[in-house]
Design a protein around this motif. Structure first.
Motif, PDB file in Angstrom:
ATOM      1  N   GLY A 255     -17.878  15.825 -44.384  1.00 52.03           N
ATOM      2  CA  GLY A 255     -17.977  16.842 -44.732  1.00 52.03           C
ATOM      3  C   GLY A 255     -16.630  17.352 -46.220  1.00 52.03           C
ATOM      4  N   ARG A 256     -16.246  18.432 -46.032  1.00 47.23           N
ATOM      5  CA  ARG A 256     -15.021  19.048 -46.677  1.00 47.23           C
ATOM      6  C   ARG A 256     -13.913  18.199 -46.698  1.00 47.23           C
ATOM      7  NH1 ARG A 256     -13.677  24.674 -44.541  1.00 47.23           N
ATOM      8  NH2 ARG A 256     -13.409  24.280 -42.372  1.00 47.23           N
ATOM      9  N   LYS A 257     -12.927  17.750 -47.787  1.00 45.89           N
ATOM     10  CA  LYS A 257     -12.311  17.471 -48.105  1.00 45.89           C
ATOM     11  C   LYS A 257     -10.450  18.242 -46.981  1.00 45.89           C
ATOM     12  CE  LYS A 257      -7.640  16.173 -51.129  1.00 45.89           C
ATOM     13  NZ  LYS A 257      -8.003  14.468 -50.771  1.00 45.89           N
ATOM     14  N   LEU A 258     -10.312  16.973 -46.536  1.00 49.39           N
ATOM     15  CA  LEU A 258      -9.739  17.756 -44.860  1.00 49.39           C
ATOM     16  C   LEU A 258      -7.824  17.705 -45.413  1.00 49.39           C
ATOM     17  CD1 LEU A 258      -9.966  14.516 -42.318  1.00 49.39           C
ATOM     18  CD2 LEU A 258     -11.251  16.818 -42.873  1.00 49.39           C
ATOM     19  N   SER A 259      -7.535  18.971 -44.564  1.00 43.51           N
ATOM     20  CA  SER A 259      -5.780  19.095 -45.020  1.00 43.51           C
ATOM     21  C   SER A 259      -5.004  17.880 -44.963  1.00 43.51           C
ATOM     22  CB  SER A 259      -5.513  20.102 -44.553  1.00 43.51           C
ATOM     23  OG  SER A 259      -5.949  20.604 -43.030  1.00 43.51           O
ATOM     24  N   ALA A 260      -3.670  18.149 -45.255  1.00 39.33           N
ATOM     25  CA  ALA A 260      -3.105  16.884 -45.021  1.00 39.33           C
ATOM     26  C   ALA A 260      -2.559  17.141 -43.223  1.00 39.33           C
ATOM     27  CB  ALA A 260      -1.339  17.910 -45.935  1.00 39.33           C
ATOM     28  N   ARG A 261      -2.451  18.265 -42.888  1.00 44.51           N
ATOM     29  CA  ARG A 261      -2.154  17.792 -41.441  1.00 44.51           C
ATOM     30  C   ARG A 261      -2.984  17.301 -40.529  1.00 44.51           C
ATOM     31  NH1 ARG A 261      -2.900  21.958 -36.402  1.00 44.51           N
ATOM     32  NH2 ARG A 261      -2.206  20.828 -34.943  1.00 44.51           N
TER      33      ARG A 261
ATOM     34  N   LEU B 192     -12.346  13.874 -19.548  1.00 46.45           N
ATOM     35  CA  LEU B 192     -13.478  14.165 -20.600  1.00 46.45           C
ATOM     36  C   LEU B 192     -13.587  12.932 -21.822  1.00 46.45           C
ATOM     37  CD1 LEU B 192     -12.788  17.748 -19.642  1.00 46.45           C
ATOM     38  CD2 LEU B 192     -15.045  17.571 -20.696  1.00 46.45           C
ATOM     39  N   ILE B 193     -14.684  12.485 -22.036  1.00 47.83           N
ATOM     40  CA  ILE B 193     -15.358  11.774 -23.029  1.00 47.83           C
ATOM     41  C   ILE B 193     -16.236  12.578 -23.968  1.00 47.83           C
ATOM     42  CG2 ILE B 193     -15.769   9.809 -23.964  1.00 47.83           C
ATOM     43  CD1 ILE B 193     -15.399   8.179 -21.498  1.00 47.83           C
ATOM     44  N   GLY B 194     -15.817  13.270 -25.287  1.00 49.14           N
ATOM     45  CA  GLY B 194     -16.619  13.440 -26.063  1.00 49.14           C
ATOM     46  C   GLY B 194     -16.498  12.563 -27.757  1.00 49.14           C
ATOM     47  N   CYS B 195     -17.622  12.867 -27.495  1.00 45.35           N
ATOM     48  CA  CYS B 195     -18.751  12.198 -28.392  1.00 45.35           C
ATOM     49  C   CYS B 195     -18.645  12.117 -29.596  1.00 45.35           C
ATOM     50  CB  CYS B 195     -19.795  10.738 -28.176  1.00 45.35           C
ATOM     51  SG  CYS B 195     -19.977   9.647 -29.143  1.00 45.35           S
ATOM     52  N   GLU B 196     -18.017  12.410 -31.495  1.00 40.81           N
ATOM     53  CA  GLU B 196     -18.578  13.587 -32.181  1.00 40.81           C
ATOM     54  C   GLU B 196     -19.090  12.276 -33.469  1.00 40.81           C
ATOM     55  OE1 GLU B 196     -20.565  15.345 -34.865  1.00 40.81           O
ATOM     56  OE2 GLU B 196     -20.197  15.977 -32.667  1.00 40.81           O
ATOM     57  N   PRO B 197     -19.474  12.260 -33.939  1.00 42.41           N
ATOM     58  CA  PRO B 197     -19.595  11.046 -35.469  1.00 42.41           C
ATOM     59  C   PRO B 197     -19.645  11.934 -36.363  1.00 42.41           C
ATOM     60  CG  PRO B 197     -21.819  10.875 -34.685  1.00 42.41           C
ATOM     61  CD  PRO B 197     -21.092  12.244 -33.616  1.00 42.41           C
ATOM     62  N   PHE B 198     -19.763  13.032 -36.277  1.00 41.24           N
ATOM     63  CA  PHE B 198     -19.461  14.388 -38.072  1.00 41.24           C
ATOM     64  C   PHE B 198     -17.886  14.454 -37.834  1.00 41.24           C
ATOM     65  CE2 PHE B 198     -19.453  18.534 -40.525  1.00 41.24           C
ATOM     66  CZ  PHE B 198     -19.370  18.295 -41.633  1.00 41.24           C
TER      67      PHE B 198
ATOM     68  N   VAL C 223     -12.274  16.350 -36.058  1.00 45.28           N
ATOM     69  CA  VAL C 223     -10.913  16.389 -36.758  1.00 45.28           C
ATOM     70  C   VAL C 223     -10.398  18.754 -35.182  1.00 45.28           C
ATOM     71  CG1 VAL C 223      -9.493  18.083 -38.252  1.00 45.28           C
ATOM     72  CG2 VAL C 223     -10.008  15.892 -38.731  1.00 45.28           C
ATOM     73  N   LYS C 224     -10.885  18.965 -35.432  1.00 42.90           N
ATOM     74  CA  LYS C 224     -11.540  20.266 -34.085  1.00 42.90           C
ATOM     75  C   LYS C 224     -10.536  19.827 -33.116  1.00 42.90           C
ATOM     76  CE  LYS C 224     -13.903  22.679 -36.870  1.00 42.90           C
ATOM     77  NZ  LYS C 224     -15.786  23.322 -37.800  1.00 42.90           N
ATOM     78  N   ALA C 225     -11.073  18.797 -32.485  1.00 40.40           N
ATOM     79  CA  ALA C 225     -10.834  18.499 -31.062  1.00 40.40           C
ATOM     80  C   ALA C 225     -10.129  18.265 -30.838  1.00 40.40           C
ATOM     81  CB  ALA C 225     -12.286  17.352 -30.220  1.00 40.40           C
ATOM     82  N   LEU C 226      -8.991  16.983 -32.193  1.00 42.39           N
ATOM     83  CA  LEU C 226      -7.971  16.845 -32.838  1.00 42.39           C
ATOM     84  C   LEU C 226      -6.674  17.894 -32.119  1.00 42.39           C
ATOM     85  CD1 LEU C 226      -8.363  12.676 -34.554  1.00 42.39           C
ATOM     86  CD2 LEU C 226      -7.450  13.391 -31.765  1.00 42.39           C
ATOM     87  N   THR C 227      -7.281  18.638 -33.125  1.00 44.82           N
ATOM     88  CA  THR C 227      -6.120  20.012 -33.242  1.00 44.82           C
ATOM     89  C   THR C 227      -6.276  20.457 -32.191  1.00 44.82           C
ATOM     90  OG1 THR C 227      -7.131  20.620 -35.915  1.00 44.82           O
ATOM     91  CG2 THR C 227      -6.043  21.628 -34.529  1.00 44.82           C
ATOM     92  N   ALA C 228      -6.928  20.441 -31.760  1.00 49.82           N
ATOM     93  CA  ALA C 228      -6.882  21.311 -29.596  1.00 49.82           C
ATOM     94  C   ALA C 228      -6.284  20.888 -29.202  1.00 49.82           C
ATOM     95  CB  ALA C 228      -8.109  21.684 -29.129  1.00 49.82           C
ATOM     96  N   VAL C 229      -6.325  19.308 -28.595  1.00 54.77           N
ATOM     97  CA  VAL C 229      -5.221  18.458 -28.516  1.00 54.77           C
ATOM     98  C   VAL C 229      -4.084  18.434 -28.673  1.00 54.77           C
ATOM     99  CG1 VAL C 229      -4.958  15.741 -27.761  1.00 54.77           C
ATOM    100  CG2 VAL C 229      -7.560  16.627 -28.066  1.00 54.77           C
TER     101      VAL C 229
END
Length: 237
Positions: free
Chosen positions: A24-30, A89-95, A100-106
């Motif tokens: 979707g939209r451009k990602l931030s540097a983080r 938990l294994i999370g599968c998400e192509p989008f 990135v939202k999952a990675l941020t929470a991790v």
């Protein structure tokens, strides 16, 4: 009947894509940093050698293993990881934005019991060891509402055969949708295979979420737009 012995009606190379765009939209540097630095540490790669034991994918002491297919904004995935620290938990998400939202929470919460795949789930289901999952979630998948697109719906007899191979007897499959026609599609798909049993005994069993099933943004949006949500639970027989 052994699901491993059943052949899908669609060869892997010809499988119909069940999801839309990947970016979707451009990602931030983080966010870019999380993808390049954190994702390789928590990613699962079904193109590599298959594990003989799912416990090898998680920290010692992990006692159960769950899979969420298409976790969207990751609210449910993160809630379950925090509420069940002994569950892998294994999370599968192509989008990419969902990943990135999952990675941020991790990263923010220091969650060590999450593994991620940013791709189609079907190669993963062929790669995981047999009878290794205790629970699976398919919550508010892309409904593909147009009649000509319904063949793209993820929940299908073919997917159920793949899930049946990796889910333990007695394992639970949870499905949610705010599209009544898709709920009907799910129930019909379950009837087409011998591997799962619908658990509902009364209307409340599919109209109300259990306490250990947190809401997501998709459910909020459905309520705002006046659509009923359906919560279906199936048991691997």
């Amino acid at each position: 009947m052994d699901p491993a012995s059943e052949k899908s009606s669609h060869p892997e190379a010809a499988e119909i894509r069940s999801f839309g765009r990947r970016r979707g939209r451009k990602l931030s540097a983080r966010q870019e940093r999380l993808l390049t630095e954190l994702l390789p540490r928590v990613a699962i790669d079904p193109s590599g050698p298959a594990p003989t034991d799912i416990t090898a994918l998680f920290p010692p002491g992990t006692s159960a293993f769950w899979l969420e297919i298409g976790f969207g904004g990751a609210e449910h995935l993160i809630w379950q990881a925090e509420a069940n620290p002994n569950v892998g938990l294994i999370g599968c998400e192509p989008f990419e934005e969902g990943l990135v939202k999952a990675l941020t929470a991790v990263d923010d919460k220091g969650l060590g019991n999450i593994r991620l795949l940013g791709d189609d789930v079907r190669p993963l289901l062929r790669w995981l060891p047999e009878a290794s999952l205790d629970r699976a979630f398919i919550l508010f998948p892309d409904p593909w509402p147009k009649k000509r697109h319904r063949k793209r719906r993820l929940f299908s007899p073919d997917l159920l055969r793949l899930l049946a191979r990796v889910m333990k007897p007695g394992a639970e499959l949870r499905f949610a949708s705010d599209i009544g026609d898709y709920a009907g599609t799910a129930l019909y798909a379950v009837q087409q295979t011998p591997f799962f049993r619908w658990t509902a005994d009364r209307p409340a069993d599919w109209r109300q979420r259990p306490a250990d099933w947190p809401g997501t943004r998709y459910e909020v949006k459905a309520g705002r737009e006046g659509r009923r949500c359906y919560f279906l639970r199936f048991i691997r027989v």
